[in-house]
Enzyme design. Structure first.
Site, PDB file in Angstrom:
ATOM      1  N   SER A 113       2.677   1.153  -5.166  1.00 14.40           N
ATOM      2  CA  SER A 113       1.886   1.212  -3.943  1.00 14.40           C
ATOM      3  C   SER A 113       2.494   2.033  -2.821  1.00 14.40           C
ATOM      4  CB  SER A 113       1.582  -0.197  -3.450  1.00 14.40           C
ATOM      5  OG  SER A 113       0.545  -0.751  -4.229  1.00 14.40           O
ATOM      6  N   SER A 210      -5.471  -5.552  -0.518  1.00 14.60           N
ATOM      7  CA  SER A 210      -6.406  -5.302  -1.614  1.00 14.60           C
ATOM      8  C   SER A 210      -6.327  -3.838  -2.026  1.00 14.60           C
ATOM      9  CB  SER A 210      -7.839  -5.639  -1.188  1.00 14.60           C
ATOM     10  OG  SER A 210      -8.763  -5.257  -2.194  1.00 14.60           O
TER      11      SER A 210
END
Length: 396
Positions: A113, A210
């Site tokens: 991420s 999310s």
């Protein structure tokens, strides 16, 4: 691309509940590693002064040694840059549990991420060019695409996406490790997985991590530019600041191109430690697909804070944060700020994907560090030790 665990931002290809089911505790992992013949971690090395390790391991090296010896990480790597630009690299453990080979210095890893920070930069560059409006609704760019139970693209803004305040459910919790490893996903498939589930919250009301947010951000980039996200990221960031070891894997590309330590994962949690180095990373896409090195990540975050990637107005937007829990961690637009034990904060993101975890960032005065380990920590002590290694490097 994980959500939040122990008041740390976690970001792998599924939320922590699934991760806890998929990966064993660090103590069990340590046993598995020991039986595969891991010996004492190698000594530190210093890219600026290679003989410095002869005096004994410094605090950063001791932190990496702890991750291998006490927390069962097969390998740990770090790159540290001081405010004068001097860089040092460190390794501990072994790069391959089967052969016992050395850890490649500053080897490539999957950065999970951390990819979100790159995606956010591309979006904010387009904001600066007048092609995207942060406060425009998603339907402005992707009309009719975002619909579901409690979900309406006419109520979710681009800012909500980048700051994780959209309330959109996370598709990652609905994927298992082996499906992620071997299957190619189109971005629209990932979005459809999320939209099959109700909203987690009203848009703009609360922070909630999310990966779906960044898949949508990537789709907006492609709609606005008419070009693949990977090409825009390469042209606008990777080539622009000379990230020579960073790339967005091509469709179907399951290997890591340059020297790298192998990544390991337990799934299910009572299963053996498995080599997960080769995998299809498309389940991450704009939220987690990039491959890089610790040194390239240091260069990226340093250049970002120095204003080399964004105009001042967009960088200020990126650094406008909301609180995450009660730990002092704050989330901006694709970037986090974390407090340091020596005062001040550092800016970065962090990322996990099966086989690898990376943590780190940069300070406003030019210090930077990134640490990578070759298995995702799940034990709270191991999670803490990775964060402490970053703090030690920035505060030492």
């Amino acid at each position: 691309m994980r959500a939040l665990t122990g008041q740390n931002l976690r970001s792998s290809t599924r939320r922590d509940g699934r991760r806890r089911r998929a990966v064993s505790a660090a103590a069990a992992m340590a046993v598995g590693v020991m039986t595969l013949g891991v010996l004492a971690p190698p000594a530190a090395s210093d890219s600026a002064a290679p003989t410095a390790a002869a005096a004994g391991p410094d605090a950063v090296q001791r932190a990496l040694n702890t991750l291998v010896r006490d927390d069962g990480m097969p390998a740990a790597l770090a790159s540290v840059k001081d405010r004068n630009g001097r860089a040092r690299t460190y390794t501990a453990g072994v790069g391959d549990l089967t052969t016992g080979s050395k850890v490649p210095r500053d080897g490539q890893v999957r950065i999970g991420s951390n990819t979100k920070a790159f995606t956010a930069v591309v979006v904010l560059q387009l904001v600066g060019e007048g092609k995207i409006d942060l406060d425009a609704f998603v339907d402005t760019y992707l009309p009719g695409l975002v619909r579901g139970e409690g979900i309406d693209g006419n109520r979710i803004t681009v800012r909500h996406l980048l700051q994780h305040t959209s309330g959109l459910p996370d598709y990652g919790v609905h994927l298992d490790d082996d499906e992620i490893r071997n299957r190619y996903f189109e971005p629209r498939e990932l979005l459809d997985l999320a939209l099959d589930h109700p909203a987690d919250a009203e848009p703009g009301k609360t922070w909630g991590y999310s990966n779906t947010n960044y898949v949508l951000a990537g789709l907006i980039v492609q709609k606005v530019t008419g070009r693949p996200l990977a090409e825009e990221m390469d042209r606008r960031i990777i080539q622009r600041i000379g990230l020579r070891h960073t790339y967005f894997p091509a469709p179907g590309e399951m290997t890591v191109r340059e020297p790298h330590p192998r990544g390991y994962h337990r799934s299910p949690e009572d299963g053996p430690l498995r080599d997960f180095t080769e995998m299809d990373p498309s389940a991450g896409w704009a939220a987690g697909q990039l491959i890089s090195t610790n040194s390239d990540l240091n260069r990226f975050f340093t250049a970002l804070l120095a204003g080399r990637l964004l105009p001042a107005a967009q960088l200020a937007e990126m650094r406008t944060t909301v609180p995450v829990g009660t730990s002092g961690l704050r989330y901006g637009l694709g970037i986090t700020s974390r407090t340091l034990s020596c005062g001040g904060v550092y800016w970065g993101h962090g990322g996990d994907i099966a086989g690898y975890e990376t943590r780190g960032g940069a300070t406003d005065d030019g210090r930077a560090v990134n640490v990578a380990v070759t298995s995702i920590p799940t034990d709270e002590a191991a999670v803490r030790h990775v964060s402490e290694a970053v703090d030690t490097a920035l505060c030492g």
